[in-house]
Design a protein around this motif. Structure first.
Motif, PDB file in Angstrom:
ATOM      1  N   ALA A  39       0.699  -1.108   0.104  1.00  0.00           N
ATOM      2  CA  ALA A  39       0.006  -0.032   0.204  1.00  0.00           C
ATOM      3  C   ALA A  39       0.908   1.209  -0.082  1.00  0.00           C
ATOM      4  O   ALA A  39       2.136   1.261   0.598  1.00  0.00           O
ATOM      5  N   ALA A  40       0.189   2.348  -0.582  1.00  0.00           N
ATOM      6  CA  ALA A  40       0.888   3.738  -0.948  1.00  0.00           C
ATOM      7  C   ALA A  40       0.047   4.734  -0.940  1.00  0.00           C
ATOM      8  O   ALA A  40      -1.205   4.414  -1.281  1.00  0.00           O
ATOM      9  N   SER A  41       0.443   5.840  -0.391  1.00  0.00           N
ATOM     10  CA  SER A  41       0.059   7.551  -0.782  1.00  0.00           C
ATOM     11  C   SER A  41      -1.528   7.143  -0.171  1.00  0.00           C
ATOM     12  O   SER A  41      -2.526   7.576  -0.958  1.00  0.00           O
ATOM     13  N   PRO A  42      -1.863   7.069   1.092  1.00  0.00           N
ATOM     14  CA  PRO A  42      -3.227   7.072   1.629  1.00  0.00           C
ATOM     15  C   PRO A  42      -3.919   8.542   1.752  1.00  0.00           C
ATOM     16  O   PRO A  42      -2.998   9.291   1.809  1.00  0.00           O
ATOM     17  N   PHE A  43      -5.073   8.757   1.527  1.00  0.00           N
ATOM     18  CA  PHE A  43      -5.713   9.922   1.913  1.00  0.00           C
ATOM     19  C   PHE A  43      -7.067   9.613   2.231  1.00  0.00           C
ATOM     20  O   PHE A  43      -7.691   8.616   1.428  1.00  0.00           O
ATOM     21  N   PHE A  44      -7.764  10.487   2.785  1.00  0.00           N
ATOM     22  CA  PHE A  44      -9.011  10.265   3.322  1.00  0.00           C
ATOM     23  C   PHE A  44     -10.196  10.835   2.593  1.00  0.00           C
ATOM     24  O   PHE A  44      -9.951  11.716   1.746  1.00  0.00           O
ATOM     25  N   SER A  45     -11.302  10.114   2.509  1.00  0.00           N
ATOM     26  CA  SER A  45     -12.486  10.731   2.041  1.00  0.00           C
ATOM     27  C   SER A  45     -13.013  11.966   2.406  1.00  0.00           C
ATOM     28  O   SER A  45     -12.436  12.378   3.349  1.00  0.00           O
ATOM     29  N   SER A  67       0.036  -0.175 -10.249  1.00  0.00           N
ATOM     30  CA  SER A  67      -0.546   0.521  -9.337  1.00  0.00           C
ATOM     31  C   SER A  67      -2.258   0.912  -9.742  1.00  0.00           C
ATOM     32  O   SER A  67      -2.359   1.525 -10.725  1.00  0.00           O
ATOM     33  N   THR A  68      -2.899   0.631  -8.740  1.00  0.00           N
ATOM     34  CA  THR A  68      -4.432   0.888  -8.668  1.00  0.00           C
ATOM     35  C   THR A  68      -4.856   1.545  -7.573  1.00  0.00           C
ATOM     36  O   THR A  68      -4.029   1.747  -6.584  1.00  0.00           O
ATOM     37  N   LEU A  69      -5.951   2.153  -7.581  1.00  0.00           N
ATOM     38  CA  LEU A  69      -6.647   2.820  -6.516  1.00  0.00           C
ATOM     39  C   LEU A  69      -7.815   2.271  -6.033  1.00  0.00           C
ATOM     40  O   LEU A  69      -8.543   1.588  -6.613  1.00  0.00           O
ATOM     41  N   TRP A  70      -7.544   1.970  -4.565  1.00  0.00           N
ATOM     42  CA  TRP A  70      -8.686   1.338  -3.856  1.00  0.00           C
ATOM     43  C   TRP A  70      -8.968   2.220  -2.613  1.00  0.00           C
ATOM     44  O   TRP A  70      -8.625   3.308  -2.377  1.00  0.00           O
ATOM     45  N   GLN A  71     -10.516   1.854  -2.057  1.00  0.00           N
ATOM     46  CA  GLN A  71     -10.878   2.618  -0.939  1.00  0.00           C
ATOM     47  C   GLN A  71     -11.353   1.409   0.093  1.00  0.00           C
ATOM     48  O   GLN A  71     -11.934   0.514  -0.190  1.00  0.00           O
ATOM     49  N   VAL A  72     -10.973   1.652   1.324  1.00  0.00           N
ATOM     50  CA  VAL A  72     -11.443   0.901   2.532  1.00  0.00           C
ATOM     51  C   VAL A  72     -11.931   1.771   3.467  1.00  0.00           C
ATOM     52  O   VAL A  72     -11.237   2.714   3.838  1.00  0.00           O
ATOM     53  N   SER A  73     -12.978   1.018   4.152  1.00  0.00           N
ATOM     54  CA  SER A  73     -13.861   1.927   5.190  1.00  0.00           C
ATOM     55  C   SER A  73     -12.770   2.018   6.474  1.00  0.00           C
ATOM     56  O   SER A  73     -12.169   1.111   6.744  1.00  0.00           O
ATOM     57  N   VAL A  74     -13.110   2.934   7.310  1.00  0.00           N
ATOM     58  CA  VAL A  74     -12.145   3.079   8.409  1.00  0.00           C
ATOM     59  C   VAL A  74     -12.580   2.072   9.463  1.00  0.00           C
ATOM     60  O   VAL A  74     -11.621   1.424  10.278  1.00  0.00           O
ATOM     61  N   ASP A  75     -13.729   1.445   9.404  1.00  0.00           N
ATOM     62  CA  ASP A  75     -13.852   0.254  10.232  1.00  0.00           C
ATOM     63  C   ASP A  75     -13.488  -1.231   9.316  1.00  0.00           C
ATOM     64  O   ASP A  75     -13.640  -2.099  10.141  1.00  0.00           O
ATOM     65  N   GLY A  76     -13.115  -1.096   8.461  1.00  0.00           N
ATOM     66  CA  GLY A  76     -12.523  -2.261   7.724  1.00  0.00           C
ATOM     67  C   GLY A  76     -13.371  -3.009   6.989  1.00  0.00           C
ATOM     68  O   GLY A  76     -13.103  -4.085   6.834  1.00  0.00           O
ATOM     69  N   LYS A  77     -14.734  -2.594   7.036  1.00  0.00           N
ATOM     70  CA  LYS A  77     -15.699  -3.584   6.793  1.00  0.00           C
ATOM     71  C   LYS A  77     -16.142  -3.445   5.165  1.00  0.00           C
ATOM     72  O   LYS A  77     -16.392  -4.452   4.347  1.00  0.00           O
ATOM     73  N   ARG A  78     -15.749  -2.386   4.409  1.00  0.00           N
ATOM     74  CA  ARG A  78     -15.818  -2.301   3.046  1.00  0.00           C
ATOM     75  C   ARG A  78     -14.575  -1.937   2.310  1.00  0.00           C
ATOM     76  O   ARG A  78     -13.703  -0.976   2.644  1.00  0.00           O
ATOM     77  N   HIS A  79     -14.125  -2.723   1.392  1.00  0.00           N
ATOM     78  CA  HIS A  79     -12.872  -2.696   0.957  1.00  0.00           C
ATOM     79  C   HIS A  79     -13.194  -3.139  -0.741  1.00  0.00           C
ATOM     80  O   HIS A  79     -13.177  -4.076  -1.192  1.00  0.00           O
ATOM     81  N   ARG A  80     -12.962  -2.030  -1.504  1.00  0.00           N
ATOM     82  CA  ARG A  80     -13.224  -2.167  -3.013  1.00  0.00           C
ATOM     83  C   ARG A  80     -12.485  -1.485  -3.872  1.00  0.00           C
ATOM     84  O   ARG A  80     -11.936  -0.324  -3.488  1.00  0.00           O
ATOM     85  N   PRO A  81     -12.285  -1.824  -5.199  1.00  0.00           N
ATOM     86  CA  PRO A  81     -11.253  -0.896  -6.017  1.00  0.00           C
ATOM     87  C   PRO A  81     -12.156   0.550  -6.622  1.00  0.00           C
ATOM     88  O   PRO A  81     -13.389   0.135  -6.798  1.00  0.00           O
ATOM     89  N   VAL A  82     -11.619   1.421  -6.882  1.00  0.00           N
ATOM     90  CA  VAL A  82     -11.914   2.518  -7.422  1.00  0.00           C
ATOM     91  C   VAL A  82     -11.468   2.744  -8.965  1.00  0.00           C
ATOM     92  O   VAL A  82     -12.361   2.970  -9.817  1.00  0.00           O
ATOM     93  N   VAL A  89      -2.424   3.890 -12.178  1.00  0.00           N
ATOM     94  CA  VAL A  89      -2.958   5.141 -11.384  1.00  0.00           C
ATOM     95  C   VAL A  89      -2.012   5.587 -10.507  1.00  0.00           C
ATOM     96  O   VAL A  89      -1.577   4.995  -9.500  1.00  0.00           O
ATOM     97  N   ARG A  90      -1.672   7.003 -10.660  1.00  0.00           N
ATOM     98  CA  ARG A  90      -0.717   7.451  -9.581  1.00  0.00           C
ATOM     99  C   ARG A  90      -1.135   8.865  -9.316  1.00  0.00           C
ATOM    100  O   ARG A  90      -1.944   9.611 -10.064  1.00  0.00           O
ATOM    101  N   ALA A  91      -0.732   9.410  -8.034  1.00  0.00           N
ATOM    102  CA  ALA A  91      -1.001  10.895  -7.636  1.00  0.00           C
ATOM    103  C   ALA A  91      -2.261  11.263  -7.650  1.00  0.00           C
ATOM    104  O   ALA A  91      -2.725  12.577  -7.875  1.00  0.00           O
ATOM    105  N   ALA A  92      -3.324  10.391  -7.064  1.00  0.00           N
ATOM    106  CA  ALA A  92      -4.540  10.648  -7.155  1.00  0.00           C
ATOM    107  C   ALA A  92      -4.686  11.586  -5.757  1.00  0.00           C
ATOM    108  O   ALA A  92      -4.237  11.482  -4.785  1.00  0.00           O
TER     109      ALA A  92
END
Length: 680
Positions: A39-45, A67-82, A89-92
């Motif tokens: 994992a790399a380059s995290p940022f929040f919704s 490199s692809t972009l994914w999204q995971v909920s803070v509670d860890g229950k939802r983890h899916r590709p964006v 995909v870089r520098a999102a």
């Protein structure tokens, strides 16, 4: 009894089939390199309830990191590709209102800027540019994106009198004229004429507009002023910038008039301008340049209205990495290096530092270097790349309630395998009693009653740091039955300026003694075969490996990777020669000849008896392959067993491609196996 005979025949056939079947390996194999992800380059919704991150994997068909972009909920229950397809995909980066996602992708063959509308998933391509855009930055009103882009210049040729070529004639290529100080760069090769310039682009569609001009390298982080009328950036805009490797100031450019205004003019480099959420302060990294080879930068804050400048982290005496403002604009969260780890802390505007319970890492797949990235949500939640000696980076979050890991990217690739356990190994320097941090990897199925060959792996830099981090190269070595040790000898980063500068104008020196103390400490554990000691390292580690075999014959074999062998030739062939000759050397090569020669491994080559392999990328311009060639030829002249492995197309970062990482480790292990004494 025909039935019984038939049964016996069936059992025999099954046993025969089982015997012929190959057992699947339960330890790490070279091909497992292609199974790794990190994992790399995290940022929040916008609402802080989920984390976007780059999911980087190894593409076995194109031999690259994908490199692809994914999204995971803070509670860890939802983890899916964006954004997860065949494109990189870089520098999102998310717009301030959270409605649009800007990023760079090569989905149509070249790297361009795209915008994804979050409510519908629609995607718009915004640029058609020749070179890859960088440093994407949203305006506060979400109407524009600023970015940097290499912009060529077209100088007139020196010689214009060539006769006209006859139709169909086949002449030699036109001569290339070089008349700049910085003319080649590791990883990029010989540089085209031009500079990074700043552009601005309306996200509603349109043409990028160039804001800066001139022969100055504008690069790095950008940030808009609170009213979106100016963009802050860092640059050295002096005409002799190439001879001032540690000089840069903060400037701003007017997005309408393109007028450039100086914002800071402190001695030393200022970089990474970051505006506070309330628009009152500009934070940046600043180094008080004292011409030492190891210098820590500090988070520095400029109050824009009064012009007051405050250094916030001077008391820390550590190398600051990334930093971000908190939502209240009364302090910053930052990462820093400490004892081989990347840690997190907060600092308020009065310089009070509070450490946080988070350790970052997992992004240096090849060797166990420090690494790590993080992001801060408006509600104070922090997302970061986790650290684990047995796994590459995952995404974790820390809140007031505690820390939790949200992803599990490598259990599928590694959980079924036996890996090397990593333990700390405290070492006391025989030179002056200093504590030297070291770590030891014990091979799978380790039995302390047995005797094992030992590999000493030395980090580069030399001002860098290893730690207890996942490293594919270390794990692959251990998987073949070797104990591997690594350490941070004097000169390493993450221990403060005094420790780092113990090798200032004195490298290599007693750092060699520290390394031998590491070997002796490992031997003292009682399970090391002293007839099978091996040594290797890359870059600065290559320097110390070559130096070590000139000092001792205790190693059965050595691999010297991408080294400096001769400081005199290095100072006149390396890509960053203005920096090296000013900060690493007491004078130019012709001014400090005796000093530089006395610290060159080539000066000790007459002592070398150890079978030695040289391993370097053929396109390495940081420590050019001519350095390796000098040592190789000197060894051959003396009749020492020597080999030279040249990696075609590879720059200083040999392991930038998965297959090259495999080639690197595979050749090292083949060399060691050649000289390893097998137990009778």
């Amino acid at each position: 009894m025909p039935g019984r005979n038939l049964l016996l025949a069936s059992i025999t056939a099954l046993m025969s089939t089982a015997a012929c079947a190959e057992a699947l390996p339960d330890t790490l194999q070279y091909e497992d390199t292609f199974n790794l992800e990190y994992a790399a380059s995290p940022f929040f919704s916008h609402d802080g309830n989920s984390v976007f991150y780059e999911r980087r994997s190894m593409d076995i068909m194109k031999d690259r990191t994908h490199s692809t972009l994914w999204q995971v909920s803070v509670d860890g229950k939802r983890h899916r590709p964006v954004l997860a397809n065949n494109a990189n995909v870089r520098a999102a980066t998310l717009s301030p209102d959270g409605n649009m996602l800007a990023y760079v992708s090569d989905q149509n063959g070249s790297n361009q800027i795209y915008v994804r509308y979050q409510d519908t998933g629609q995607i718009a391509k915004l640029t058609t540019v020749e070179f890859m855009p960088g440093n994407l930055t949203w305006s506060h009103d979400g109407k524009h994106v600023a970015f940097t882009l290499f912009t060529p210049t077209h100088d007139k040729p020196l010689f214009t009198g060539m006769p006209k070529k006859p139709k169909g004639a086949e002449w030699a290529e036109t001569a290339k004229v070089i008349d700049t100080t910085s003319y080649r760069s590791d990883g990029r090769g010989y540089l085209p004429a031009g500079f990074n310039q700043i552009y601005i682009l309306p996200v509603s569609g349109g043409t990028p507009r160039q804001l800066t001009t001139g022969a100055f390298p504008n690069d790095g982080k950008l940030d808009f002023s609170a009213d979106d009328k100016r963009i802050f950036f860092s640059a050295n805009r002096n005409t002799d910038y190439s001879l001032e490797p540690l000089t840069s100031d903060i400037f701003s450019v007017d997005v309408n008039s393109t007028e450039v205004t100086a914002v800071t003019s402190l001695p030393g480099p200022e970089s990474s301008p970051t505006l506070s959420p309330n628009g009152k302060y500009l934070a940046f990294n600043q180094v008080e340049d004292n011409k030492m080879s190891y210098q820590n930068g500090d988070i520095t804050v400029l109050e824009l209205k009064s012009g007051t400048v405050t250094r916030l982290t001077s008391s820390l005496d550590r190398s600051v990495q990334q930093f971000e403002w908190n939502s209240d604009s009364d302090g910053l969260v930052f990462s820093y290096l400490d004892h081989g780890q990347t840690r997190l802390a907060e600092v308020n505007l009065k310089g009070k530092i509070t450490t946080l319970k988070a350790t970052l890492g997992g992004q240096s797949l090849g060797r166990p270097y420090t690494s790590g990235q993080f992001a801060v949500a408006d509600n104070g939640t922090i997302a970061f790349t986790t650290d684990d000696p047995l796994r590459p980076a995952d995404i974790a979050v820390t809140t007031k309630r505690g820390t939790s890991t949200l992803t599990d990217l490598n259990s599928d690739a590694l959980a079924h395998l036996k890996l090397a356990n990593v333990e700390t190994m405290p070492v006391k320097s025989s030179v002056d009693g200093r504590d030297i941090d070291a770590w030891i990897a014990l091979p799978p199925n380790f039995d302390k009653a047995k005797s094992y060959p030992l590999i000493l792996e030395i980090h580069g830099g030399p001002h860098a740091a290893y730690g207890p981090h996942f490293a594919m190269e270390i794990q692959l070595m251990a998987a073949q039955g070797y104990v591997v040790v690594w350490s941070n000898p004097r000169g390493s980063s993450s221990y403060g300026a005094d420790f780092g500068n113990l090798i200032h104008h004195n490298y290599p020196s007693e750092d060699y003694n520290d390394l031998m103390d590491v070997v002796d400490t490992a031997i003292g554990k009682g399970f090391i075969d002293e007839k099978n000691l091996f040594i290797t390292g890359g870059s600065g580690g290559g320097v110390l490996t070559a130096w070590s075999v000139g000092k001792t014959n205790r190693f059965a074999a050595a691999v010297v990777a991408k080294p400096v062998i001769n400081w005199i030739s290095f100072g006149l062939t390396a890509d960053a020669y203005p920096y090296f000759t000013e900060y690493w050397m007491p004078g130019k090569p012709w001014e400090a000849f005796d000093h530089l020669w006395a610290h060159s491994p080539l000066s000790l080559v007459g002592n070398v008896k150890t079978p030695t392999m040289l391993l370097t990328g053929e396109s390495d311009y940081r420590t050019p392959i001519s350095e390796s060639e000098q040592f190789y030829q000197a060894l051959r002249l003396q009749g020492v067993d020597a080999a030279m492995v040249r990696i075609p197309g590879a720059s200083h970062g040999i392991a930038s491609k998965p297959s090259r990482l495999i080639q690197k480790v595979g050749n090292i292990m083949a060399w060691f196996e050649k000289y390893r004494t097998k137990a009778e």
